[in-house]
Design an enzyme around this catalytic site. Sequence first.
Site, PDB file in Angstrom:
ATOM      1  N   LYS A  16       8.482  -7.454  12.558  1.00 14.68           N
ATOM      2  CA  LYS A  16       7.590  -8.252  11.597  1.00 14.68           C
ATOM      3  C   LYS A  16       8.475  -9.526  11.046  1.00 14.68           C
ATOM      4  O   LYS A  16       7.904 -10.589  10.878  1.00 14.68           O
ATOM      5  CB  LYS A  16       7.215  -7.459  10.547  1.00 14.68           C
ATOM      6  CG  LYS A  16       6.167  -6.322  10.858  1.00 14.68           C
ATOM      7  CD  LYS A  16       5.394  -5.916   9.603  1.00 14.68           C
ATOM      8  CE  LYS A  16       3.936  -5.033   9.935  1.00 14.68           C
ATOM      9  NZ  LYS A  16       3.907  -3.761  10.604  1.00 14.68           N
ATOM     10  N   GLU A  34       7.624  -9.021   0.541  1.00  8.96           N
ATOM     11  CA  GLU A  34       6.405  -9.812   0.970  1.00  8.96           C
ATOM     12  C   GLU A  34       5.661  -9.939  -0.215  1.00  8.96           C
ATOM     13  O   GLU A  34       5.322  -8.700  -0.930  1.00  8.96           O
ATOM     14  CB  GLU A  34       5.737  -9.509   2.018  1.00  8.96           C
ATOM     15  CG  GLU A  34       4.819 -10.337   2.642  1.00  8.96           C
ATOM     16  CD  GLU A  34       4.067 -10.154   3.940  1.00  8.96           C
ATOM     17  OE1 GLU A  34       4.848 -10.194   4.942  1.00  8.96           O
ATOM     18  OE2 GLU A  34       2.878  -9.838   3.714  1.00  8.96           O
ATOM     19  N   ARG A  57      -1.013  -6.172  21.916  1.00 10.81           N
ATOM     20  CA  ARG A  57      -1.390  -5.087  22.784  1.00 10.81           C
ATOM     21  C   ARG A  57      -3.281  -5.129  22.502  1.00 10.81           C
ATOM     22  O   ARG A  57      -3.528  -5.791  21.773  1.00 10.81           O
ATOM     23  CB  ARG A  57      -1.270  -3.634  22.109  1.00 10.81           C
ATOM     24  CG  ARG A  57      -1.276  -3.589  21.001  1.00 10.81           C
ATOM     25  CD  ARG A  57      -1.241  -2.310  20.101  1.00 10.81           C
ATOM     26  NE  ARG A  57      -1.169  -2.326  18.842  1.00 10.81           N
ATOM     27  CZ  ARG A  57      -1.927  -2.066  17.842  1.00 10.81           C
ATOM     28  NH1 ARG A  57      -3.266  -1.714  18.236  1.00 10.81           N
ATOM     29  NH2 ARG A  57      -1.655  -2.027  16.521  1.00 10.81           N
TER      30      ARG A  57
HETATM   31  P1  ADP Z   1       0.742  -2.617   9.976  1.00 13.04           P
HETATM   32  O1  ADP Z   1       1.663  -2.844  11.041  1.00 13.04           O
HETATM   33  O2  ADP Z   1       0.896  -1.114   9.459  1.00 13.04           O
HETATM   34  O3  ADP Z   1      -0.693  -2.725  10.513  1.00 13.04           O
HETATM   35  P2  ADP Z   1       0.267  -4.673   8.377  1.00 13.04           P
HETATM   36  O4  ADP Z   1       1.618  -5.936   7.932  1.00 13.04           O
HETATM   37  O5  ADP Z   1      -0.327  -5.190   9.465  1.00 13.04           O
HETATM   38  O6  ADP Z   1       1.057  -3.650   8.753  1.00 13.04           O
HETATM   39  O7  ADP Z   1      -0.506  -4.562   6.855  1.00 13.04           O
HETATM   40  C1  ADP Z   1      -1.242  -3.359   6.913  1.00 13.04           C
HETATM   41  C2  ADP Z   1      -2.152  -3.644   6.074  1.00 13.04           C
HETATM   42  O8  ADP Z   1      -1.477  -3.563   4.645  1.00 13.04           O
HETATM   43  C3  ADP Z   1      -2.956  -4.801   5.659  1.00 13.04           C
HETATM   44  O9  ADP Z   1      -4.136  -4.888   6.373  1.00 13.04           O
HETATM   45  C4  ADP Z   1      -3.265  -4.908   4.274  1.00 13.04           C
HETATM   46  O10 ADP Z   1      -4.100  -4.227   3.917  1.00 13.04           O
HETATM   47  C5  ADP Z   1      -1.853  -4.329   3.656  1.00 13.04           C
HETATM   48  N1  ADP Z   1      -0.998  -5.623   3.366  1.00 13.04           N
HETATM   49  C6  ADP Z   1      -0.091  -5.884   4.164  1.00 13.04           C
HETATM   50  N2  ADP Z   1       0.543  -6.978   3.756  1.00 13.04           N
HETATM   51  C7  ADP Z   1       0.134  -7.330   2.485  1.00 13.04           C
HETATM   52  C8  ADP Z   1       0.279  -8.118   1.497  1.00 13.04           C
HETATM   53  N3  ADP Z   1       1.150  -9.273   1.625  1.00 13.04           N
HETATM   54  N4  ADP Z   1      -0.558  -8.010   0.355  1.00 13.04           N
HETATM   55  C9  ADP Z   1      -1.503  -7.268   0.260  1.00 13.04           C
HETATM   56  N5  ADP Z   1      -1.764  -6.458   1.219  1.00 13.04           N
HETATM   57  C10 ADP Z   1      -1.030  -6.341   2.247  1.00 13.04           C
HETATM   58  P1  ADP Z   2      -5.118  -1.610  15.355  1.00  8.99           P
HETATM   59  O1  ADP Z   2      -3.601  -2.138  14.719  1.00  8.99           O
HETATM   60  O2  ADP Z   2      -5.499  -1.591  16.636  1.00  8.99           O
HETATM   61  O3  ADP Z   2      -6.350  -2.175  14.153  1.00  8.99           O
HETATM   62  P2  ADP Z   2      -4.093   0.684  13.936  1.00  8.99           P
HETATM   63  O4  ADP Z   2      -3.199  -0.112  13.054  1.00  8.99           O
HETATM   64  O5  ADP Z   2      -4.818   1.808  13.374  1.00  8.99           O
HETATM   65  O6  ADP Z   2      -4.985  -0.216  14.759  1.00  8.99           O
HETATM   66  O7  ADP Z   2      -3.153   1.605  15.037  1.00  8.99           O
HETATM   67  C1  ADP Z   2      -3.645   1.973  16.104  1.00  8.99           C
HETATM   68  C2  ADP Z   2      -3.229   3.141  16.668  1.00  8.99           C
HETATM   69  O8  ADP Z   2      -1.973   3.094  17.046  1.00  8.99           O
HETATM   70  C3  ADP Z   2      -3.272   4.140  15.908  1.00  8.99           C
HETATM   71  O9  ADP Z   2      -3.802   5.309  16.505  1.00  8.99           O
HETATM   72  C4  ADP Z   2      -1.905   4.355  14.957  1.00  8.99           C
HETATM   73  O10 ADP Z   2      -1.811   5.531  14.573  1.00  8.99           O
HETATM   74  C5  ADP Z   2      -1.114   4.067  16.282  1.00  8.99           C
HETATM   75  N1  ADP Z   2       0.115   3.227  15.866  1.00  8.99           N
HETATM   76  C6  ADP Z   2       0.031   1.997  15.544  1.00  8.99           C
HETATM   77  N2  ADP Z   2       1.217   1.417  15.477  1.00  8.99           N
HETATM   78  C7  ADP Z   2       2.013   2.479  15.755  1.00  8.99           C
HETATM   79  C8  ADP Z   2       3.532   2.704  16.023  1.00  8.99           C
HETATM   80  N3  ADP Z   2       4.470   1.641  15.744  1.00  8.99           N
HETATM   81  N4  ADP Z   2       3.949   3.933  16.365  1.00  8.99           N
HETATM   82  C9  ADP Z   2       2.956   4.689  16.643  1.00  8.99           C
HETATM   83  N5  ADP Z   2       1.706   4.636  16.501  1.00  8.99           N
HETATM   84  C10 ADP Z   2       1.322   3.639  16.025  1.00  8.99           C
END
Ligand code: ADP
Ligand code: ADP
Length: 461
Positions: free
Chosen positions: A120, A204, A296
Amino acid sequence: MQKNKINRLLVANRGEIACRIIRSASEMGIETTVIYSQCDNDSLAVRLADNAVEIGPSPASKSYLDIQAIVNVALDNDIDAIHPGYGFLAENAQFAQAVEDAGKLFIGPSSRTIRLMGDKLAAREIAREAGVPIAEGSQSRLDSLEEMCTTAKEAGYPVLIKASAGGGGRGIRVANNQEELKCLAPQARAEAQAAFGDGTLFVEKYIPQARHVEVQILGDGNRVIHCYERECSLQRRRQKVWEEAPALILTDEIREKICASAVTLAGHVNYRGAGTVEFLYDEGTEEFYFLEMNTRIQVEHPVTEMVCGLDLIREMIWIAQGNPLRLEQGEIRIHGHAIECRINAENPHRDFMPSPGIAESVTFPAGPGIRFDTMLFSGCNIPPYYDSMIGKLVVWDDSREAALARLRRALSELAVEGIHTTKSLHQALAEDDDVVALNIHTGFLEQWLRQRPVTTDRHIM
Ligand code: ADP
Ligand code: ADP
Ligand code: MG
């Protein structure tokens, strides 16, 4: 024209996404082989694939995450390409590298791109270079707590502590002040180290009451196009539970801008394959901020397929064969509205406790505009070892209002006996005034659950 025709595909995943990939590959005349763990020996994917190979014991670390074992299956079975699905090894650069080293095609970007965008912090840096807006926060790897505190103070509290290698909503903490930051950072570091083998954190600025808007892109290494956006603001524990396409909150002007940003970012790394660029959108200021890129296929890809009339898995395979994109940007158009509900084997009345077991009897919704991507069949086993998602109910209609009516109808037809599911949560959401009015944000569902726990069980277990 096809440089690397794929004749045999290995599906390195399980559950609904393994079935989804097998279906597209079959239609393309490709022979499919799926790996399975001990407890998955009679899964739907095993039944659907042309061949199935047992990979190891049930725990994921001994089966679906065993890189060497998977590569060996590919080598032993004369496999041309491997599709990783989502989760498990889908964003593991080491896995992509091992597949490349074995002389097989990895259906996705290069291991180099995965390494770059899967981190990230590195992705934030690339976004900055490409001129894509990011939320204020860390500029570099901040190992010391003091440096994190300084950055947080500059950005202004509240901030999010995030794991650079994070995914699936894990390793994220909200810190409202310096004391909280100092207290939560070690926890987040430990969680990230345990879950991702990398404890690198960053901070962030927290964007309150924002919407999660993400853009589907496709690239062939030379050219990138977008397939418009999805709104995924209904989340629990920062994981999506309900997704829609398009994001009706966006004006055409902002839609164009956000999609162009996604294309710019992916173009900056000569992206090849399907990918998703995630943003937070602040309705009040009409600003959007890059969150991360998922290199992906994503869980919620079907809503894009429904409104664009595409098969994204087919496009991924096409690109992996070394072909240029089949489509021009102008050929991608949105028609109607699609909604996806993630059906999990969890008990919404017991704090979403996982509910594995035998799904003794299943009745599937059907009819116009309904798609149910699932691993379920009557009598199937839902093992306790993996993610609890067992199906995705997707509906399409020509307007959101009509899609909601269709969703209510489809949910009422769905019946799963023997295990608990989150069907009743989705029924309640589909009736909720704020959800109907699209008056939602990323914190909405958690707030809603605190105020109004799902109490009606209806006739579903
Ligand atoms: P992940 O890899 O776990 O999906 P993301 O960075 O995509 O992590 O963030 C997952 C969720 O966390 C976002 O969809 C949002 O709901 C929340 N989130 C992430 N960053 C922020 C932010 N800077 N401010 C508020 N909510 C956030
Ligand atoms: P998407 O990003 O496709 O909207 P999710 O954030 O829910 O969906 O993640 C997709 C799937 O992959 C989920 O089953 C989650 O538990 C798994 N997952 C996501 N990131 C990781 C990771 N870094 N390691 C293991 N499992 C992950
Ligand atoms: Mg994300």
